[in-house]
Enzyme design. Sequence first.
Site, PDB file in Angstrom:
ATOM      1  N   ASP A   1       8.023  -1.942   0.558  1.00 43.74           N
ATOM      2  CA  ASP A   1       6.792  -1.633  -0.170  1.00 43.74           C
ATOM      3  C   ASP A   1       5.854  -0.741   0.629  1.00 43.74           C
ATOM      4  O   ASP A   1       6.062  -0.509   1.822  1.00 43.74           O
ATOM      5  CB  ASP A   1       6.074  -2.936  -0.582  1.00 43.74           C
ATOM      6  CG  ASP A   1       5.962  -3.944   0.556  1.00 43.74           C
ATOM      7  OD1 ASP A   1       6.157  -3.556   1.721  1.00 43.74           O
ATOM      8  OD2 ASP A   1       5.686  -5.116   0.273  1.00 43.74           O
TER       9      ASP A   1
ATOM     10  N   ASN B   1       1.197 -17.105  -1.588  1.00 46.03           N
ATOM     11  CA  ASN B   1       1.378 -17.410  -3.017  1.00 46.03           C
ATOM     12  C   ASN B   1       2.834 -17.288  -3.462  1.00 46.03           C
ATOM     13  O   ASN B   1       3.134 -17.367  -4.647  1.00 46.03           O
ATOM     14  CB  ASN B   1       0.489 -16.483  -3.863  1.00 46.03           C
ATOM     15  CG  ASN B   1       0.838 -15.006  -3.688  1.00 46.03           C
ATOM     16  OD1 ASN B   1       1.763 -14.665  -2.961  1.00 46.03           O
ATOM     17  ND2 ASN B   1       0.099 -14.141  -4.352  1.00 46.03           N
TER      18      ASN B   1
ATOM     19  N   GLU C   1       4.233 -10.256  -7.131  1.00 47.14           N
ATOM     20  CA  GLU C   1       3.260 -11.349  -7.153  1.00 47.14           C
ATOM     21  C   GLU C   1       3.622 -12.353  -8.257  1.00 47.14           C
ATOM     22  O   GLU C   1       4.289 -11.987  -9.234  1.00 47.14           O
ATOM     23  CB  GLU C   1       1.870 -10.768  -7.453  1.00 47.14           C
ATOM     24  CG  GLU C   1       1.411  -9.691  -6.462  1.00 47.14           C
ATOM     25  CD  GLU C   1       0.861 -10.261  -5.165  1.00 47.14           C
ATOM     26  OE1 GLU C   1       1.090 -11.449  -4.863  1.00 47.14           O
ATOM     27  OE2 GLU C   1       0.192  -9.508  -4.440  1.00 47.14           O
TER      28      GLU C   1
END
Length: 242
Positions: free
Chosen positions: A67, A136, A143
């Site tokens: 990324d 998370n 995400e």
Amino acid sequence: MQLFIEKDYLAMSKKAAQIFADEIRKKPNLVLGLATGSTPMGTYEELIRMHKEEGLDFSQVVSFNLDEYYGLTPDNPQSYNYFMFENLFNKINIKRENIHIPDGTVKDVENYCKEYDIQIEKFGGIDIQLLGIGVNGHIGFNEPADELVVGTHLTDLTEDTIKANSRFFESIDQVPTKAITMGLGSIMKAKKILLLANGKNKAPIIAKLIKGGVVTTQNPASFLLIHPDSTIIIDEEAASEL
Ligand code: PGA
């Protein structure tokens, strides 16, 4: 899925580097999937040591990074391009032309992302993918969400991630809000996946991942539970809620 619990960060890093080194020695033109962040830094240090002291050879190795922040130029010290050259590429003998990191400045993002996945395929796919995990459960910048994107794509970062990554910036407003990331499909196609986690702040997500025993898009890392060759290496602190 194989799980290794190592004493501390150093032991976790050495274990991961050893797996990479063994694979590179078996297949000198290995295709690596690489990650940024605090987690892999020790692994990179150990690989650099192996290159310098044991002659570990990267001259035929190919790499694809997971990324990059959207909007940062590669020479920006906060960019993942900059991170990779500083922490690994400048210190080993990988060839410049074999390095692939998403470019956060491209305009035609959609075509660029498609081409990134095509390039991975052209090299025969990723042999071994290194991953950290977000608090998370994100991997790369995939995400938690109701749906996860298969291929490389532009994505919005969640508030959790912006907050967690603000430690690398002067203020939270400077953290980019978008990134280009390999998708869940691009990651899952890797022949082998190594996920690393260390420190107390990763203990809750590691417990949720391993004890939960379910696959959910709300915890993208949970897909590793159904990958045919995934290994999770954590330190004792990250294992403290298991
Ligand atoms: P970290 O980030 O290695 O800096 O903890 C991991 C991640 O967000 O994937």
